[in-house]
Design a protein around this motif. Sequence first.
Motif, PDB file in Angstrom:
ATOM      1  N   VAL A  19      -7.954   7.160  -0.171  1.00  0.00           N
ATOM      2  CA  VAL A  19      -9.341   6.900   0.226  1.00  0.00           C
ATOM      3  C   VAL A  19      -9.923   5.774  -0.593  1.00  0.00           C
ATOM      4  CG1 VAL A  19     -11.665   7.866   0.247  1.00  0.00           C
ATOM      5  CG2 VAL A  19      -9.755   9.213   1.119  1.00  0.00           C
ATOM      6  N   ARG A  20      -9.682   5.802  -1.904  1.00  0.00           N
ATOM      7  CA  ARG A  20     -10.210   4.732  -2.752  1.00  0.00           C
ATOM      8  C   ARG A  20      -9.622   3.381  -2.382  1.00  0.00           C
ATOM      9  NH1 ARG A  20      -9.741   8.800  -6.838  1.00  0.00           N
ATOM     10  NH2 ARG A  20      -7.700   7.977  -7.441  1.00  0.00           N
ATOM     11  N   GLN A  21      -8.329   3.359  -2.068  1.00  0.00           N
ATOM     12  CA  GLN A  21      -7.699   2.109  -1.680  1.00  0.00           C
ATOM     13  C   GLN A  21      -8.272   1.572  -0.379  1.00  0.00           C
ATOM     14  OE1 GLN A  21      -3.568   3.192  -1.567  1.00  0.00           O
ATOM     15  NE2 GLN A  21      -3.261   2.877  -3.760  1.00  0.00           N
ATOM     16  N   CYS A  22      -8.515   2.476   0.582  1.00  0.00           N
ATOM     17  CA  CYS A  22      -9.072   2.055   1.868  1.00  0.00           C
ATOM     18  C   CYS A  22     -10.484   1.522   1.700  1.00  0.00           C
ATOM     19  CB  CYS A  22      -9.060   3.217   2.856  1.00  0.00           C
ATOM     20  SG  CYS A  22      -7.401   3.694   3.393  1.00  0.00           S
ATOM     21  N   GLN A  23     -11.251   2.108   0.769  1.00  0.00           N
ATOM     22  CA  GLN A  23     -12.608   1.651   0.560  1.00  0.00           C
ATOM     23  C   GLN A  23     -12.640   0.257  -0.059  1.00  0.00           C
ATOM     24  OE1 GLN A  23     -14.067   4.864  -1.841  1.00  0.00           O
ATOM     25  NE2 GLN A  23     -14.839   6.023  -0.059  1.00  0.00           N
ATOM     26  N   ARG A  24     -11.613  -0.062  -0.849  1.00  0.00           N
ATOM     27  CA  ARG A  24     -11.588  -1.365  -1.512  1.00  0.00           C
ATOM     28  C   ARG A  24     -10.977  -2.461  -0.652  1.00  0.00           C
ATOM     29  NH1 ARG A  24      -9.524   1.690  -6.034  1.00  0.00           N
ATOM     30  NH2 ARG A  24      -7.461   0.899  -5.523  1.00  0.00           N
ATOM     31  N   THR A  25     -10.202  -2.069   0.333  1.00  0.00           N
ATOM     32  CA  THR A  25      -9.400  -3.043   1.063  1.00  0.00           C
ATOM     33  C   THR A  25      -9.881  -3.180   2.492  1.00  0.00           C
ATOM     34  OG1 THR A  25      -7.504  -2.402  -0.267  1.00  0.00           O
ATOM     35  CG2 THR A  25      -7.064  -3.720   1.715  1.00  0.00           C
ATOM     36  N   GLN A  26     -10.147  -4.408   2.902  1.00  0.00           N
ATOM     37  CA  GLN A  26     -10.483  -4.671   4.299  1.00  0.00           C
ATOM     38  C   GLN A  26      -9.268  -5.281   4.961  1.00  0.00           C
ATOM     39  OE1 GLN A  26     -13.753  -7.316   4.909  1.00  0.00           O
ATOM     40  NE2 GLN A  26     -13.732  -7.118   7.117  1.00  0.00           N
ATOM     41  N   ARG A  27      -8.738  -4.595   5.996  1.00  0.00           N
ATOM     42  CA  ARG A  27      -7.517  -5.047   6.631  1.00  0.00           C
ATOM     43  C   ARG A  27      -7.805  -6.042   7.728  1.00  0.00           C
ATOM     44  NH1 ARG A  27      -2.987  -3.221   5.779  1.00  0.00           N
ATOM     45  NH2 ARG A  27      -2.245  -3.711   7.864  1.00  0.00           N
ATOM     46  N   LEU A  63       5.403  -0.371   5.003  1.00  0.00           N
ATOM     47  CA  LEU A  63       6.357   0.136   5.989  1.00  0.00           C
ATOM     48  C   LEU A  63       5.657   0.553   7.272  1.00  0.00           C
ATOM     49  CD1 LEU A  63       8.835   2.280   3.865  1.00  0.00           C
ATOM     50  CD2 LEU A  63       9.092  -0.063   4.674  1.00  0.00           C
ATOM     51  N   THR A  64       4.448   1.075   7.147  1.00  0.00           N
ATOM     52  CA  THR A  64       3.586   1.385   8.275  1.00  0.00           C
ATOM     53  C   THR A  64       2.213   0.828   7.927  1.00  0.00           C
ATOM     54  OG1 THR A  64       3.063   3.559   7.338  1.00  0.00           O
ATOM     55  CG2 THR A  64       4.875   3.462   8.933  1.00  0.00           C
ATOM     56  N   PRO A  65       1.351   0.596   8.911  1.00  0.00           N
ATOM     57  CA  PRO A  65       0.071  -0.055   8.616  1.00  0.00           C
ATOM     58  C   PRO A  65      -0.720   0.641   7.512  1.00  0.00           C
ATOM     59  CG  PRO A  65       0.426  -0.004  10.968  1.00  0.00           C
ATOM     60  CD  PRO A  65       1.526   0.820  10.364  1.00  0.00           C
ATOM     61  N   GLY A  66      -0.958  -0.077   6.430  1.00  0.00           N
ATOM     62  CA  GLY A  66      -1.750   0.435   5.329  1.00  0.00           C
ATOM     63  C   GLY A  66      -0.992   1.258   4.308  1.00  0.00           C
ATOM     64  N   GLY A 134       8.504   6.995   6.344  1.00  0.00           N
ATOM     65  CA  GLY A 134       7.969   5.881   7.119  1.00  0.00           C
ATOM     66  C   GLY A 134       8.948   5.350   8.147  1.00  0.00           C
ATOM     67  N   PHE A 135      10.101   5.998   8.270  1.00  0.00           N
ATOM     68  CA  PHE A 135      11.158   5.563   9.187  1.00  0.00           C
ATOM     69  C   PHE A 135      10.828   6.104  10.578  1.00  0.00           C
ATOM     70  CE2 PHE A 135      15.626   5.616  10.804  1.00  0.00           C
ATOM     71  CZ  PHE A 135      15.945   4.283  10.547  1.00  0.00           C
TER      72      PHE A 135
END
Length: 339
Positions: A19-27, A63-66, A134-135
């Motif tokens: 969650v913290r990573q998603c809040q910091r990162t705009q894809r 390996l998968t989105p995000g 992730g396979f």
Amino acid sequence: MSLRPLILGSAARTARTLVRQCQRTQRLYATEATQLANIALKPTIYGQPLDPSHPHLLKNGELTPGITSQEYETRRRALMDSLPPHSAVICAAAQVKYMSGHLVSPPIPPVERPLIHRPSYKFRQDSDFWYLTGFEEPGAAFIMEKDSSSRGYRMTLFHTPSTPSTAQWDGARTSAEDVVRLFRADNARPVDELLDSLRRVMAETDHVYVDLPPGGGPKRSRSASTKSLLKLIRENELVLVDAGCEYNGYASDITRTFPVSGAFTSAQADLYGALLSAQKQLVALCTARAGVSLAQLHHKSVEFLGRELRQIGFDLGMAGGRVAELYPHFVGHPVGIGK
């Protein structure tokens, strides 16, 4: 034994970090596809989108989105660290589900007749297998064996190698070399060798945890015809919306009930309030500290709902036996990477 309780424990520990990573990162996604077209690997040599072939969908190392290969490594490590020494984990990928049970051929002489590939439903990877690797290819499995290495375990990923025929009909398959390089397997072997490896693991290992997808037996259908859904909505009636969605393997849904007229009648408001009160009591128990299982939550929901319904005048019969008539389903189901 299912891996789900073990995997859920690992998932809970990593959820806050994600969650913290998603809040910091705009894809950024396909908006940059035209700029990346010249560097994308075409035709792809992989069995799923990866950043060399789909740089508009995945960043370097994902390996998968995000989700990076390191995140999948962290999940595996958390699982293996939770197991006793001399343990092994065996997990299989999902199977392809076909729309027809037979291969079909066009009506031409047998000598000239090509085999027509039978259509399949969109493939959906097994949740546990996907969460740990992730396979995204079918016809695969892995064995993780706990050891004394710095990594803490050794993983062999069994996959289905590509052939000219499968490449023509199903597309590329990730090579053994790329399975090791990209998915961090210690070894990649053809899936035909799985059985021999299972015999060895069963003979040499003290604790074996197995998670195999169930077979494709008959399932109960909950489909409804279009005609049955075309019903008139009258004044003072309620509309219940139960909508589901899935994105990149993560599923969710939302259920809401609202009055057609824009306001509840007195009786509807009482019933809505009773349900809301029971729900809030249940939500308060939905914490790791409470230590309540999903089955225990269901039993609590029957208790809370029965009490609330009696307070607004419902006759529930002896020992609340009629609650099951009003509440015939389970309290809920998992969301996210659900089964």
